[in-house]
Design a protein around this motif. Sequence first.
Motif, PDB file in Angstrom:
ATOM      1  N   PRO A  66      92.507  79.847  14.477  1.00  0.00           N
ATOM      2  CA  PRO A  66      91.165  79.526  13.952  1.00  0.00           C
ATOM      3  C   PRO A  66      90.102  79.528  15.050  1.00  0.00           C
ATOM      4  O   PRO A  66      88.994  80.042  14.845  1.00  0.00           O
ATOM      5  CB  PRO A  66      91.349  78.131  13.346  1.00  0.00           C
ATOM      6  CG  PRO A  66      92.800  78.046  13.003  1.00  0.00           C
ATOM      7  CD  PRO A  66      93.480  78.787  14.118  1.00  0.00           C
ATOM      8  N   GLN A  67      90.443  78.973  16.214  1.00  0.00           N
ATOM      9  CA  GLN A  67      89.504  78.958  17.329  1.00  0.00           C
ATOM     10  C   GLN A  67      89.259  80.372  17.844  1.00  0.00           C
ATOM     11  O   GLN A  67      88.114  80.751  18.138  1.00  0.00           O
ATOM     12  CB  GLN A  67      90.040  78.077  18.455  1.00  0.00           C
ATOM     13  CG  GLN A  67      89.125  77.972  19.672  1.00  0.00           C
ATOM     14  CD  GLN A  67      87.877  77.154  19.393  1.00  0.00           C
ATOM     15  OE1 GLN A  67      87.978  75.988  19.030  1.00  0.00           O
ATOM     16  NE2 GLN A  67      86.695  77.753  19.570  1.00  0.00           N
ATOM     17  N   VAL A  68      90.327  81.159  17.946  1.00  0.00           N
ATOM     18  CA  VAL A  68      90.200  82.546  18.406  1.00  0.00           C
ATOM     19  C   VAL A  68      89.288  83.330  17.460  1.00  0.00           C
ATOM     20  O   VAL A  68      88.398  84.073  17.886  1.00  0.00           O
ATOM     21  CB  VAL A  68      91.581  83.219  18.508  1.00  0.00           C
ATOM     22  CG1 VAL A  68      91.443  84.708  18.812  1.00  0.00           C
ATOM     23  CG2 VAL A  68      92.432  82.536  19.581  1.00  0.00           C
ATOM     24  N   GLY A  69      89.511  83.158  16.147  1.00  0.00           N
ATOM     25  CA  GLY A  69      88.687  83.854  15.165  1.00  0.00           C
ATOM     26  C   GLY A  69      87.237  83.418  15.218  1.00  0.00           C
ATOM     27  O   GLY A  69      86.319  84.256  15.134  1.00  0.00           O
ATOM     28  N   TYR A  70      87.013  82.126  15.369  1.00  0.00           N
ATOM     29  CA  TYR A  70      85.648  81.594  15.463  1.00  0.00           C
ATOM     30  C   TYR A  70      84.935  82.160  16.685  1.00  0.00           C
ATOM     31  O   TYR A  70      83.779  82.598  16.592  1.00  0.00           O
ATOM     32  CB  TYR A  70      85.710  80.070  15.535  1.00  0.00           C
ATOM     33  CG  TYR A  70      84.368  79.405  15.739  1.00  0.00           C
ATOM     34  CD1 TYR A  70      83.520  79.158  14.664  1.00  0.00           C
ATOM     35  CD2 TYR A  70      83.951  79.019  17.016  1.00  0.00           C
ATOM     36  CE1 TYR A  70      82.289  78.549  14.852  1.00  0.00           C
ATOM     37  CE2 TYR A  70      82.724  78.403  17.219  1.00  0.00           C
ATOM     38  CZ  TYR A  70      81.902  78.170  16.137  1.00  0.00           C
ATOM     39  OH  TYR A  70      80.686  77.567  16.337  1.00  0.00           O
ATOM     40  N   ASP A  71      85.613  82.159  17.828  1.00  0.00           N
ATOM     41  CA  ASP A  71      85.009  82.677  19.060  1.00  0.00           C
ATOM     42  C   ASP A  71      84.680  84.161  18.930  1.00  0.00           C
ATOM     43  O   ASP A  71      83.671  84.644  19.465  1.00  0.00           O
ATOM     44  CB  ASP A  71      85.945  82.459  20.246  1.00  0.00           C
ATOM     45  CG  ASP A  71      86.069  80.984  20.616  1.00  0.00           C
ATOM     46  OD1 ASP A  71      85.191  80.199  20.224  1.00  0.00           O
ATOM     47  OD2 ASP A  71      87.060  80.627  21.283  1.00  0.00           O
ATOM     48  N   LEU A  72      85.532  84.881  18.221  1.00  0.00           N
ATOM     49  CA  LEU A  72      85.306  86.312  18.022  1.00  0.00           C
ATOM     50  C   LEU A  72      84.082  86.556  17.136  1.00  0.00           C
ATOM     51  O   LEU A  72      83.233  87.408  17.433  1.00  0.00           O
ATOM     52  CB  LEU A  72      86.551  86.940  17.378  1.00  0.00           C
ATOM     53  CG  LEU A  72      86.546  88.447  17.131  1.00  0.00           C
ATOM     54  CD1 LEU A  72      86.455  89.210  18.450  1.00  0.00           C
ATOM     55  CD2 LEU A  72      87.807  88.849  16.372  1.00  0.00           C
ATOM     56  N   LEU A  73      83.954  85.763  16.074  1.00  0.00           N
ATOM     57  CA  LEU A  73      82.886  85.996  15.100  1.00  0.00           C
ATOM     58  C   LEU A  73      81.526  85.449  15.540  1.00  0.00           C
ATOM     59  O   LEU A  73      80.489  85.986  15.157  1.00  0.00           O
ATOM     60  CB  LEU A  73      83.267  85.372  13.751  1.00  0.00           C
ATOM     61  CG  LEU A  73      84.395  86.074  12.996  1.00  0.00           C
ATOM     62  CD1 LEU A  73      84.785  85.271  11.767  1.00  0.00           C
ATOM     63  CD2 LEU A  73      83.985  87.481  12.588  1.00  0.00           C
ATOM     64  N   ARG A  74      81.531  84.374  16.314  1.00  0.00           N
ATOM     65  CA  ARG A  74      80.246  83.790  16.693  1.00  0.00           C
ATOM     66  C   ARG A  74      79.471  84.685  17.653  1.00  0.00           C
ATOM     67  O   ARG A  74      78.283  84.476  17.875  1.00  0.00           O
ATOM     68  CB  ARG A  74      80.430  82.405  17.303  1.00  0.00           C
ATOM     69  CG  ARG A  74      81.088  82.378  18.652  1.00  0.00           C
ATOM     70  CD  ARG A  74      81.107  80.965  19.202  1.00  0.00           C
ATOM     71  NE  ARG A  74      81.773  80.888  20.481  1.00  0.00           N
ATOM     72  CZ  ARG A  74      81.812  79.793  21.234  1.00  0.00           C
ATOM     73  NH1 ARG A  74      81.226  78.683  20.811  1.00  0.00           N
ATOM     74  NH2 ARG A  74      82.442  79.790  22.392  1.00  0.00           N
ATOM     75  N   GLN A  75      80.134  85.676  18.208  1.00  0.00           N
ATOM     76  CA  GLN A  75      79.444  86.658  19.052  1.00  0.00           C
ATOM     77  C   GLN A  75      78.720  87.713  18.218  1.00  0.00           C
ATOM     78  O   GLN A  75      77.979  88.525  18.756  1.00  0.00           O
ATOM     79  CB  GLN A  75      80.461  87.353  19.971  1.00  0.00           C
ATOM     80  CG  GLN A  75      81.234  86.417  20.868  1.00  0.00           C
ATOM     81  CD  GLN A  75      82.372  87.125  21.588  1.00  0.00           C
ATOM     82  OE1 GLN A  75      82.337  88.337  21.779  1.00  0.00           O
ATOM     83  NE2 GLN A  75      83.376  86.374  21.995  1.00  0.00           N
ATOM     84  N   SER A  76      78.981  87.694  16.901  1.00  0.00           N
ATOM     85  CA  SER A  76      78.416  88.707  16.013  1.00  0.00           C
ATOM     86  C   SER A  76      77.186  88.148  15.302  1.00  0.00           C
ATOM     87  O   SER A  76      77.304  87.171  14.555  1.00  0.00           O
ATOM     88  CB  SER A  76      79.460  89.142  14.975  1.00  0.00           C
ATOM     89  OG  SER A  76      80.656  89.560  15.615  1.00  0.00           O
ATOM     90  N   PRO A  77      76.013  88.719  15.507  1.00  0.00           N
ATOM     91  CA  PRO A  77      74.795  88.200  14.865  1.00  0.00           C
ATOM     92  C   PRO A  77      74.828  88.413  13.357  1.00  0.00           C
ATOM     93  O   PRO A  77      75.413  89.378  12.860  1.00  0.00           O
ATOM     94  CB  PRO A  77      73.682  89.024  15.512  1.00  0.00           C
ATOM     95  CG  PRO A  77      74.345  90.291  15.949  1.00  0.00           C
ATOM     96  CD  PRO A  77      75.742  89.904  16.337  1.00  0.00           C
ATOM     97  N   GLY A  78      74.235  87.478  12.636  1.00  0.00           N
ATOM     98  CA  GLY A  78      74.085  87.644  11.188  1.00  0.00           C
ATOM     99  C   GLY A  78      75.043  86.834  10.351  1.00  0.00           C
ATOM    100  O   GLY A  78      74.887  86.763   9.128  1.00  0.00           O
ATOM    101  N   LEU A  79      76.042  86.223  10.968  1.00  0.00           N
ATOM    102  CA  LEU A  79      77.003  85.428  10.206  1.00  0.00           C
ATOM    103  C   LEU A  79      76.524  83.978  10.120  1.00  0.00           C
ATOM    104  O   LEU A  79      76.205  83.357  11.131  1.00  0.00           O
ATOM    105  CB  LEU A  79      78.382  85.483  10.844  1.00  0.00           C
ATOM    106  CG  LEU A  79      79.054  86.859  10.858  1.00  0.00           C
ATOM    107  CD1 LEU A  79      80.421  86.776  11.511  1.00  0.00           C
ATOM    108  CD2 LEU A  79      79.182  87.410   9.437  1.00  0.00           C
ATOM    109  N   ALA A  80      76.495  83.430   8.922  1.00  0.00           N
ATOM    110  CA  ALA A  80      75.997  82.077   8.700  1.00  0.00           C
ATOM    111  C   ALA A  80      77.005  81.041   9.183  1.00  0.00           C
ATOM    112  O   ALA A  80      78.216  81.276   9.179  1.00  0.00           O
ATOM    113  CB  ALA A  80      75.698  81.866   7.219  1.00  0.00           C
TER     114      ALA A  80
END
Length: 328
Positions: A178-192
């Motif tokens: 879950p932490q790995v996925g969060y860190d991966l996605l938070r680098q992507s703009p546009g996700l709420a």
Amino acid sequence: MRLVRADQLAEGDKLGKSLYTSDGRLILRQGVVLDRRLIEGLKKRSLRYLMIETTEAFGTDPKALKENLREQMKDLLSHVMDTVLRGGAVPVEPVLEWSEHMSRIVMEERDLLYHFEDLLRSDANLIAHSVNVCFLSMLTAKALGYTRQQIQNVAVGSLLHDIGLFRPHDGTMVINHPQVGYDLLRQSPGLAQPALRIVMQHHEQMDGRGFPHGTKGAELSEEAQICGLCSDFDYFMNDRLADKLPCGGIEYVMSKIDTSYSYAVVRGFLKAFVPYPVGTELRLTGGLHATVVELNKGHLARPIVRLSQFGTKFNLMEHPSFMVEAVV
């Protein structure tokens, strides 16, 4: 209407929803008939999904609609997984594009529910699991009265909830995915943020016994609870070590009220998942064969059936000693 990939468009298709640029300028108006020139132009804009008008009666054939939507979800997840495996950035734009279409369909289709046969997976891969979890999560959110924007966030978060497992890993990393996925996605703009919290918290529990951070109580978002419940339910029902019936899955979920999930989330889930839809053939206690003819809204796992041997209606709510032994 039907959701299709841009590369599946054919001449004569009629656009089901107007297309706009990111700054609000109209590209194509709803209802325009697509020719080869327009199709090529749409492909050059890197649009992955479009809504197409169709004569298929999805309103009266929810099975056809679900199959169409599931295929698009599998396609999108395969695209995301391939990109991540190659070390590329998460392709956010097609995910948001898909979630915008999906949230509208979920809101508008009143009879869109998930059944036992929808849940069963022929394979045990991560994509099939994520599709089940996403579909169930969106329908649960709808049952809880979520707005279209909230359902869109649930769609994104639940579809990508296991993205931390998309990259090669060993067993020791599973608890941190879950932490790995969060860190991966938070680098992507546009996700709420609600979508990101789903990815981070979908294995957390109300009583704090979850992972990776032991988040509990009011700190645990309801959207994450929805995704976590649907994920647990899918794994429980698709356990290859034992045959599972929907009623067993419902009992499993209900046993976790106030420890893993809130009562409200469980109640929403039970409105979204129909274990034995009308027409399902069952084997009951004593070898009786029956067909579901009506649902008991207060207890969907105890429907009204018609006994094959006698042709009479039989309300399982009124006969608690008779149990469903198998779906046949």
